[in-house]
Design a protein around this motif. Structure first.
Motif, mmCIF file in Angstrom:
data_model
loop_
_atom_site.group_PDB
_atom_site.id
_atom_site.type_symbol
_atom_site.label_atom_id
_atom_site.label_comp_id
_atom_site.label_asym_id
_atom_site.label_seq_id
_atom_site.Cartn_x
_atom_site.Cartn_y
_atom_site.Cartn_z
ATOM 1 N N ALA A 163 -10.347 -21.940 -12.640
ATOM 2 C CA ALA A 163 -11.084 -21.460 -13.813
ATOM 3 C C ALA A 163 -12.419 -20.897 -13.357
ATOM 4 O O ALA A 163 -12.829 -21.057 -12.203
ATOM 5 C CB ALA A 163 -11.295 -22.586 -14.825
ATOM 6 N N LYS A 164 -13.104 -20.225 -14.279
ATOM 7 C CA LYS A 164 -14.425 -19.674 -14.008
ATOM 8 C C LYS A 164 -15.538 -20.479 -14.674
ATOM 9 O O LYS A 164 -16.645 -20.545 -14.155
ATOM 10 C CB LYS A 164 -14.489 -18.212 -14.475
ATOM 11 C CG LYS A 164 -13.566 -17.272 -13.705
ATOM 12 C CD LYS A 164 -13.727 -15.832 -14.192
ATOM 13 C CE LYS A 164 -12.818 -14.893 -13.405
ATOM 14 N NZ LYS A 164 -12.952 -13.481 -13.872
ATOM 15 N N ILE A 165 -15.233 -21.060 -15.828
ATOM 16 C CA ILE A 165 -16.247 -21.796 -16.583
ATOM 17 C C ILE A 165 -15.659 -23.113 -17.057
ATOM 18 O O ILE A 165 -14.496 -23.168 -17.484
ATOM 19 C CB ILE A 165 -16.736 -20.977 -17.804
ATOM 20 C CG1 ILE A 165 -17.293 -19.624 -17.371
ATOM 21 C CG2 ILE A 165 -17.798 -21.743 -18.580
ATOM 22 C CD1 ILE A 165 -17.630 -18.706 -18.537
ATOM 23 N N LEU A 166 -16.446 -24.178 -16.991
ATOM 24 C CA LEU A 166 -16.064 -25.466 -17.554
ATOM 25 C C LEU A 166 -17.101 -25.884 -18.584
ATOM 26 O O LEU A 166 -18.305 -25.874 -18.302
ATOM 27 C CB LEU A 166 -15.951 -26.542 -16.476
ATOM 28 C CG LEU A 166 -15.543 -27.940 -16.980
ATOM 29 C CD1 LEU A 166 -14.549 -28.591 -16.037
ATOM 30 C CD2 LEU A 166 -16.771 -28.840 -17.143
ATOM 31 N N ALA A 174 -24.289 -34.358 -14.476
ATOM 32 C CA ALA A 174 -24.580 -35.063 -13.231
ATOM 33 C C ALA A 174 -24.612 -34.040 -12.097
ATOM 34 O O ALA A 174 -23.775 -33.128 -12.056
ATOM 35 C CB ALA A 174 -23.529 -36.134 -12.957
ATOM 36 N N ASP A 175 -25.554 -34.196 -11.191
ATOM 37 C CA ASP A 175 -25.700 -33.227 -10.106
ATOM 38 C C ASP A 175 -24.442 -33.159 -9.248
ATOM 39 O O ASP A 175 -24.008 -32.065 -8.859
ATOM 40 C CB ASP A 175 -26.910 -33.600 -9.236
ATOM 41 C CG ASP A 175 -28.231 -33.400 -9.973
ATOM 42 O OD1 ASP A 175 -28.258 -32.574 -10.907
ATOM 43 O OD2 ASP A 175 -29.221 -34.061 -9.616
ATOM 44 N N ALA A 180 -19.707 -30.241 -7.320
ATOM 45 C CA ALA A 180 -18.265 -30.219 -7.086
ATOM 46 C C ALA A 180 -17.618 -29.025 -7.782
ATOM 47 O O ALA A 180 -16.693 -28.405 -7.241
ATOM 48 C CB ALA A 180 -17.643 -31.523 -7.567
ATOM 49 N N LEU A 181 -18.085 -28.694 -8.976
ATOM 50 C CA LEU A 181 -17.558 -27.526 -9.680
ATOM 51 C C LEU A 181 -17.927 -26.249 -8.940
ATOM 52 O O LEU A 181 -17.113 -25.325 -8.819
ATOM 53 C CB LEU A 181 -18.111 -27.485 -11.109
ATOM 54 C CG LEU A 181 -17.637 -28.589 -12.064
ATOM 55 C CD1 LEU A 181 -18.332 -28.460 -13.408
ATOM 56 C CD2 LEU A 181 -16.124 -28.540 -12.252
ATOM 57 N N ALA A 182 -19.168 -26.188 -8.448
ATOM 58 C CA ALA A 182 -19.609 -24.989 -7.723
ATOM 59 C C ALA A 182 -18.770 -24.769 -6.470
ATOM 60 O O ALA A 182 -18.468 -23.620 -6.111
ATOM 61 C CB ALA A 182 -21.087 -25.110 -7.372
#
Length: 251
Positions: A163-166, A174-175, A180-182
């Motif tokens: 995906a592109k956006i969550l 949380a940092d 982790a998403l990045a």
């Protein structure tokens, strides 16, 4: 007969290849039994109160338990729950599901967790889910009610679809989760907690779409054995959730 639930024949053909092969004596009609299981879960009935049109209630219960432990209902859900061409946006959230006293009355032995905990609202379970941009569930994680959203996100992190956006609420601010998403190339649209020294920004227009995951939970809880948990075993309750999600969103 009009109030009874019947699985469509075309939808049955879509999932028949995932059914276990019968051994020896032919088993009861799959459409009748699966329709009866869905009817019981949707209406919050005791198994013994299943309408006679679906056959013996012991057959319904035994099929539900046996196929749940074989992972049949989970496999059906995983195969059908695929993000469509508009899958660039996903959402994450959780909700509490009240545990009835029949589910929490006796301790459950064995290695598999019961996923029942205690919060201010009493005994309950927490359902963590990731859905696509249209509010259709893609994956679930069942935990005890007192587990934080961050720990639920950690459990779901490995199963996030591309995906592109969550989108997520402040419980996921949380940092480590943003990092982790990045790493996966996913931008986080998550409001920052109040009082953060260096709060991250988010798109408020995009965030308004998060109501779709709340609508998802509302539709799941229309099925009365989902809104109130009666199953002691966590795997059986999660199978009931997979059945409801499959019928509501993917068939």
């Amino acid at each position: 007969m009009s109030h009874l639930f019947w699985l469509d024949l075309q939808n049955l053909k879509r999932i028949q290849h995932l059914f276990p092969k019968p051994r020896g004596v032919a088993r009861s009609d799959d459409r009748k039994v699966l329709s009866g299981i869905s009817h019981v879960i949707r209406n919050g009935l005791r198994w013994r109160d299943a309408p006679a049109e679906y056959g013996p209630h012991k057959t319904l219960y035994n099929r539900f338990v046996r196929w749940s432990r074989l992972g049949v209902f989970a496999r059906i859900f995983r195969e059908l729950a695929q993000p469509g061409p508009d899958g660039k946006t996903i959402m994450i959230d959780s909700t509490h599901l009240k545990a009835h006293r029949t589910a929490a009355s006796l301790s459950k032995g064995g290695l598999k967790p019961r996923a029942i905990g205690r919060t201010k609202g009493g005994l309950n379970s927490k359902l963590n889910t990731v859905c696509d941009g249209r509010g259709r569930p893609l994956t679930f994680f069942l935990s005890a009610g007192q587990m934080s959203d961050a720990k639920g996100a950690l459990a779901l992190l490995g199963s996030l679809p591309p995906a592109k956006i969550l989108l997520g609420d402040k419980g996921y601010d949380a940092d480590w989760f943003r990092e982790a998403l990045a790493e996966r190339g996913i931008a986080a649209c998550i409001p920052a907690h109040r009082g953060r020294r260096d709060p991250a920004s988010h798109d408020p227009c995009m965030y308004r779409k998060r109501h779709r995951v709340e609508n998802l939970f509302a539709r799941l809880k229309d099925w009365r054995r989902i809104a109130t948990r009666y199953d002691r075993c966590g795997e059986l309750f999660l199978s009931a959730i997979c059945i409801a999600a499959t019928v509501i969103f993917w068939l």
